[in-house]
Write a protein that holds these residues in place. Structure first.
Motif, short mmCIF file in Angstrom:
data_model
loop_
_atom_site.label_atom_id
_atom_site.label_comp_id
_atom_site.label_asym_id
_atom_site.label_seq_id
_atom_site.Cartn_x
_atom_site.Cartn_y
_atom_site.Cartn_z
N ALA A 2 -36.38 -18.39 4.57
CA ALA A 2 -35.44 -19.16 3.76
C ALA A 2 -34.54 -18.22 2.97
O ALA A 2 -34.93 -17.11 2.63
N ALA A 3 -33.34 -18.68 2.70
CA ALA A 3 -32.38 -17.88 1.93
C ALA A 3 -32.85 -17.74 0.49
O ALA A 3 -33.47 -18.65 -0.06
N THR A 4 -32.57 -16.58 -0.10
CA THR A 4 -32.92 -16.36 -1.50
C THR A 4 -31.65 -16.15 -2.31
O THR A 4 -30.55 -16.01 -1.77
N ILE A 5 -31.86 -16.07 -3.59
CA ILE A 5 -30.77 -15.84 -4.51
C ILE A 5 -30.05 -14.52 -4.18
O ILE A 5 -28.85 -14.37 -4.38
N LYS A 6 -30.81 -13.59 -3.66
CA LYS A 6 -30.26 -12.28 -3.29
C LYS A 6 -29.29 -12.42 -2.12
O LYS A 6 -28.25 -11.75 -2.08
N ASP A 7 -29.66 -13.29 -1.18
CA ASP A 7 -28.77 -13.53 -0.05
C ASP A 7 -27.44 -14.10 -0.53
O ASP A 7 -26.38 -13.74 -0.04
N ILE A 8 -27.55 -14.99 -1.48
CA ILE A 8 -26.33 -15.59 -2.03
C ILE A 8 -25.51 -14.52 -2.74
O ILE A 8 -24.28 -14.47 -2.63
N ALA A 9 -26.20 -13.64 -3.45
CA ALA A 9 -25.51 -12.56 -4.16
C ALA A 9 -24.77 -11.65 -3.17
O ALA A 9 -23.59 -11.34 -3.35
N ASN A 10 -25.47 -11.26 -2.11
CA ASN A 10 -24.84 -10.40 -1.11
C ASN A 10 -23.63 -11.09 -0.49
O ASN A 10 -22.56 -10.50 -0.36
N ARG A 11 -23.85 -12.31 -0.09
CA ARG A 11 -22.80 -13.07 0.59
C ARG A 11 -21.54 -13.21 -0.26
O ARG A 11 -20.43 -13.15 0.24
N THR A 12 -21.74 -13.38 -1.55
CA THR A 12 -20.59 -13.61 -2.43
C THR A 12 -20.09 -12.33 -3.08
O THR A 12 -19.02 -12.32 -3.68
N GLY A 13 -20.89 -11.26 -2.98
CA GLY A 13 -20.51 -10.03 -3.64
C GLY A 13 -20.79 -10.06 -5.14
O GLY A 13 -20.37 -9.17 -5.88
N LEU A 14 -21.49 -11.09 -5.59
CA LEU A 14 -21.82 -11.18 -7.01
C LEU A 14 -23.24 -10.67 -7.24
O LEU A 14 -23.97 -10.39 -6.30
N GLY A 15 -23.63 -10.58 -8.50
CA GLY A 15 -24.99 -10.15 -8.82
C GLY A 15 -25.94 -11.33 -8.87
O GLY A 15 -25.51 -12.48 -9.02
#
Lengths: 333, 333
Positions: A2-15
């Motif tokens: 499952a996707a994690t918060i980190k994946d979202i961070a990477n994908r968006t370039g945010l922390g």
DNA sequence: ATGAAAGCGCTAACAA
DNA sequence: TTGTTAGCGCTTTCAT
């Protein structure tokens, strides 16, 4: 995986902190909000509440331990509570302990390990020992249907003595003297209270209490069937029955129906709970009904208050009254 | 704060890994075992399943989503499943979605966020779209009471067409031709199947199907009361009723009782589920009963198999049969 | 048999 | 507003 918060961070370039902030309603620049929402959509991200619970020490889950799921009184209360709690973001884990103290303790321990935020219990063990862990952890405990003096907790109760008194009053007023009581085990608080109400009403009317007319069943249909059969065999003088919960009411009706004993001509009956059942019978059954909705809402409200701050105020005791629903199952002697 | 594994480690002078090993049944020197057990006792340690779940990615919790908790068919199944799952160390989180697709989706999403290991669902949404997350996560899905062709999952079903057929056969054999069907909403699979069984039986007997005698209620007592009242008002020619679930059976009985329509003299009736209820009525009601225990055990077994390894084998479809419990509520014309 | 250390996915200081 | 980082309590290599 499952996707994690980190994946979202990477994908968006945010922390990750920004993502976390977004998830928890923090302020995020409009542009980033869009990016985050897109990423969440694309990656099918769903917060991992397990991780969140570990970090925050709050699971937003309430444990509910009841004696029996197959019991309309319990399910009505659970349904009502769930509705209220869910609206506030809390889930419930319901454990039915089969009216067994050992299983009850296991259920409570299990819920403790799951780190539920609070516990709602219709207790089997009257000492309350099984709840000590929650007490020590300072997690809220709300008790239904009995008092637990040894435990620091709130309780929501029904005036069961009064309930039985109301039923007896009707029967006595109609001239009945030999009244059979179908009640629960003596060590169950509600059953004892109802028995006391039965005795008090008889005494008040100057009618001697015959302990042989009191049948202690186990609050189940099957138990009541056996108990009522025995009572009818041994005490043909009985002219009326009062069954002190719904399951035993049904048990009594099964025996009367199968023996072809007509109501109210040959036997007067007052039952308990479940209005629909009372209406479906012909003639309609007179019953005592408990305020399940009010119980549910009181319990849920108190739990929410305890969870959202009010940890210290003194334990509360809420008493609720039953009502009479009049049918045609009582004969005037 | 609650004691942690680290506290036990400090207290005993051992490392956390050793404590963890002990907790998970690993080998520990006898002397250390005693020390650990003493420390656990003294500190009232209980494993934090939240932390464990985060690490192992398994919560030992199964989500159960049903349309209605206040429904004896559902509670009987839940009780049965819980018993089996609990013995294998699994807990259940039960969500009742009030027969509402939106609430159903919310419940499933909620359970996904809680990272339950698998999901058991008696679905409202027939597309199964709400279950896609579990499918993608490769978490087992077991469906009760309908097929979800779009979703990779196992299903446990009752032969509902046959169930209705059995009821109709009895009525037709007894000479009834104007038979009212009290059934559920058309978009509910089980209701549709039961309706189809009704129609098929009539056609087979050469009796024309009159759609006006089919009342679509919402599977609730209240709905059935209204539906049956209307049917009786508009179609006095009806000589028999078949109610296609327990709640609607009760609704029908309420109307008949309150209108003083005698059974079976004035109206023949066949109901559904809840043997105790059927026995409590006089005359005893003839009913079709579903094998709730078998359903519960099949569902639980399949879920356990999927959880403990067998992820790949093809989806299974288990069909179970209903039974007739004969009473005296059908008149021979 | 035991211990050191990394890391599960998240939140919450704190700093920038 | 955003990012860095520590750490919630546990399991799990990998050494010892």
């Amino acid at each position: 995986m499952a996707a994690t918060i980190k994946d979202i961070a990477n994908r968006t370039g945010l922390g990750v902190a920004t993502i976390s902030s977004y998830l928890n309603g923090g302020n995020v620049r409009e542009k980033n909000r869009e990016k985050i929402e897109l990423a969440i959509e694309e990656l099918h991200f769903e917060v991992n509440e397990v991780a969140r619970g570990l970090k925050t020490n709050r699971t937003h889950t309430i444990g509910v331990v009841i004696p029996e799921l197959n019991n309309i009184f319990c399910t009505e209360i659970i349904t009502g509570m769930e509705d209220i709690l869910r609206k506030k973001g809390y889930a419930t884990i319901v454990c039915d302990c089969r009216t067994d103290k050992k299983l009850e303790r296991e259920a409570v321990d299990f819920l403790y390990r799951k780190r539920v935020d609070g516990i709602i219990n219709m207790p089997v063990d009257s000492t309350g020992a099984h709840l000590e862990k929650f007490e020590k952890a300072n997690k809220p405990i709300v008790i239904i249907d009995r008092k637990l003096p040894q435990i620091y907790c709130d309780s929501v109760l029904v005036d069961n003595r009064d309930a039985a008194g109301k039923a007896m009053e009707i029967l006595i007023k109609n001239g009945h003297k030999k009244i059979g009581l179908i009640t629960g085990p003596e060590d169950i608080y509600t059953a004892k209270e109802r028995s006391l109400g039965y005795e008090a009403a008889l005494s008040k009317a100057g009618i001697p209490v015959d302990p042989n007319l009191v049948v202690h069943c186990d609050y189940t249909i099957r138990g009541a069937v056996a108990g009522v059969e025995k009572l009818l065999d041994e005490h043909p003088e009985v002219t009326a029955l009062f069954a002190a919960n719904y399951e035993m009411t049904m048990g009594a009706m099964i025996v009367l129906s199968e023996r072809g004993i007509s109501i109210p001509q040959k036997m007067s009956v007052i039952g308990f709970d479940n209005q629909e059942f009372a209406r479906a019978l012909h003639p309609k059954l007179t019953i005592i009904t408990q305020p399940t909705e009010a119980i549910a809402s009181q319990v849920a409200q108190i739990m929410l208050e305890r969870l959202e701050g009010d940890k210290q105020s003194l334990p509360r005791e809420i008493y609720l009254k039953t009502e009479v629903m009049t049918g045609k199952s009582v004969k005037h002697m």
